[in-house]
Design an enzyme around this catalytic site. Structure first.
Site, PDB file in Angstrom:
ATOM      1  CB  ILE A  15      -4.386   3.809  -2.240  1.00 36.15           C
ATOM      2  CG1 ILE A  15      -3.952   2.384  -2.598  1.00 36.15           C
ATOM      3  CG2 ILE A  15      -3.166   4.687  -2.040  1.00 36.15           C
ATOM      4  CD1 ILE A  15      -3.401   2.267  -3.997  1.00 36.15           C
TER       5      ILE A  15
ATOM      6  CB  CYS B 110      11.684  12.149 -35.960  1.00 44.15           C
ATOM      7  SG  CYS B 110      13.315  12.764 -35.526  1.00 44.15           S
TER       8      CYS B 110
ATOM      9  CG  ASN C  80      -4.267  -4.285  -4.820  1.00 41.49           C
ATOM     10  OD1 ASN C  80      -3.885  -3.296  -5.446  1.00 41.49           O
ATOM     11  ND2 ASN C  80      -4.906  -5.290  -5.383  1.00 41.49           N
TER      12      ASN C  80
ATOM     13  CB  VAL D 155       3.377   5.588 -17.902  1.00 46.18           C
ATOM     14  CG1 VAL D 155       4.131   4.277 -17.966  1.00 46.18           C
ATOM     15  CG2 VAL D 155       1.899   5.382 -18.257  1.00 46.18           C
ATOM     16  CG  ASP D 156       0.353   8.460 -13.245  1.00 46.73           C
ATOM     17  OD1 ASP D 156      -0.491   7.639 -12.850  1.00 46.73           O
ATOM     18  OD2 ASP D 156       1.374   8.771 -12.579  1.00 46.73           O
TER      19      ASP D 156
ATOM     20  CG  HIS E 249       6.079  -0.497 -16.403  1.00 48.33           C
ATOM     21  ND1 HIS E 249       4.918  -1.081 -15.974  1.00 48.33           N
ATOM     22  CD2 HIS E 249       7.053  -1.390 -16.103  1.00 48.33           C
ATOM     23  CE1 HIS E 249       5.178  -2.268 -15.450  1.00 48.33           C
ATOM     24  NE2 HIS E 249       6.473  -2.476 -15.506  1.00 48.33           N
TER      25      HIS E 249
ATOM     26  CB  SER F 137       0.653  -3.291  -7.960  1.00 50.35           C
ATOM     27  OG  SER F 137       1.071  -4.134  -9.039  1.00 50.35           O
TER      28      SER F 137
ATOM     29  CB  ALA G 295      -2.873   1.019 -12.612  1.00 50.81           C
TER      30      ALA G 295
ATOM     31  CD  GLN H 104       3.796  -2.540 -11.307  1.00 49.00           C
ATOM     32  OE1 GLN H 104       3.648  -3.500 -12.080  1.00 49.00           O
ATOM     33  NE2 GLN H 104       3.137  -2.438 -10.169  1.00 49.00           N
TER      34      GLN H 104
END
Ligand code: APR
Length: 237
Positions: free
Chosen positions: A224, A141, A206, A98-99, A114, A181, A18, A96
């Protein structure tokens, strides 16, 4: 030091967390200052039980995250990674996150361990549907099942193909770079040491210390965005 390691490497693998997305405006989970989980208990929202027993809270929590996602975009660091993939200098990204920002910036070889907030599917029949439907509370659904975000909830198995790809890449890597991370969540936190055991150099970028810093060949406690921009500039010289 990072430039030398990167230029010398034959197969670099990057693991992002993240912290890769905070400079795009998305909060991480465990930053001492403003990590998301400091405010909420992940099991209260990011779990199958929450989906089943606290559905309104669950839907609201993920609608907020999808909304934030739609208002944000990948920063320059993502485009550097995509460029290095195109030039053959970066083998694979294990994420990791999810974006979907790596793919948005042009990276192709991305293992989403993830899942992804960019996909919505029915929890019963698995049929994919659109984010728009989810954001408009159209959650049922045609089979009667519940349309939910395509992320891995606590208590759910991880996508086998992504985890298999991560295992293969951790074996192939001769340079393994962690970007943003805390390495507190398994099995993602297994791959840095797996790569090291297979002879790779391990670099951890990090802002805060991680439990793996002592095992790394190089630790950079910096933002970063700056580290990737500096690397791009050094390579351009
Ligand atoms: N530059 C460098 N490091 C940063 C930056 C930045 N701009 N912003 C944040 N960080 C660091 C923080 O110091 C923190 O240690 O990134 C790390 C992010 O750690 P976490 O918030 O724990 O995120 P992550 O490791 O990706 O969490 C793993 O936990 O809740 C689950 O599924 C969720 O994928 C997530 C997993």
């Amino acid at each position: 030091m990072l430039t030398e390691l990167f230029n010398k490497s034959k197969h670099t693998v990057v693991l992002t967390g993240a912290g890769m997305s905070t400079e795009s405006g998305l909060p991480d989970f465990r930053s001492a200052l403003d990590g998301m989980w400091n405010e909420v208990d992940p099991l209260q929202f990011a779990s199958r039980d929450a989906m089943k027993y606290e559905r309104d809270l669950f839907v609201r929590f993920y609608k907020q995250r999808i909304q934030k996602l739609n208002e944000a975009s990948p920063h320059r660091g993502y485009y550097h990674l995509a460029e290095w993939e195109r030039s053959g200098e970066l083998g694979c990204i294990l994420t990791q996150n999810v974006d979907g920002f790596h793919q948005l910036a042009g990276s192709q070889n991305v293992a989403e361990m993830h899942g992804s907030l960019r996909s919505i599917y029915c929890d019963e029949c698995g049929e994919e549907t659109s984010s728009e439907r989810y954001m408009n509370d159209d959650l049922v659904c045609h089979c009667g099942g519940f349309n939910r975000p395509g992320i891995v909830l606590f208590g759910e198995p991880l996508p086998m193909n992504a985890i298999h790809q991560a295992k293969v890449e951790a074996k192939k890597a001769d340079l393994f770079i962690v970007l943003g991370s805390s390495l507190e969540v398994s099995p993602a936190n297994v791959f840095p040491m797996e790569a090291k055991r297979n002879g790779a150099k391990l670099v951890i970028v990090n802002q805060e210390e991680t439990g793996y810093d002592s095992a790394a060949d190089l630790v950079i406690h910096e933002k970063i965005g700056k580290v990737l921009n500096d690397l791009a500039e050094a390579k351009a010289q």
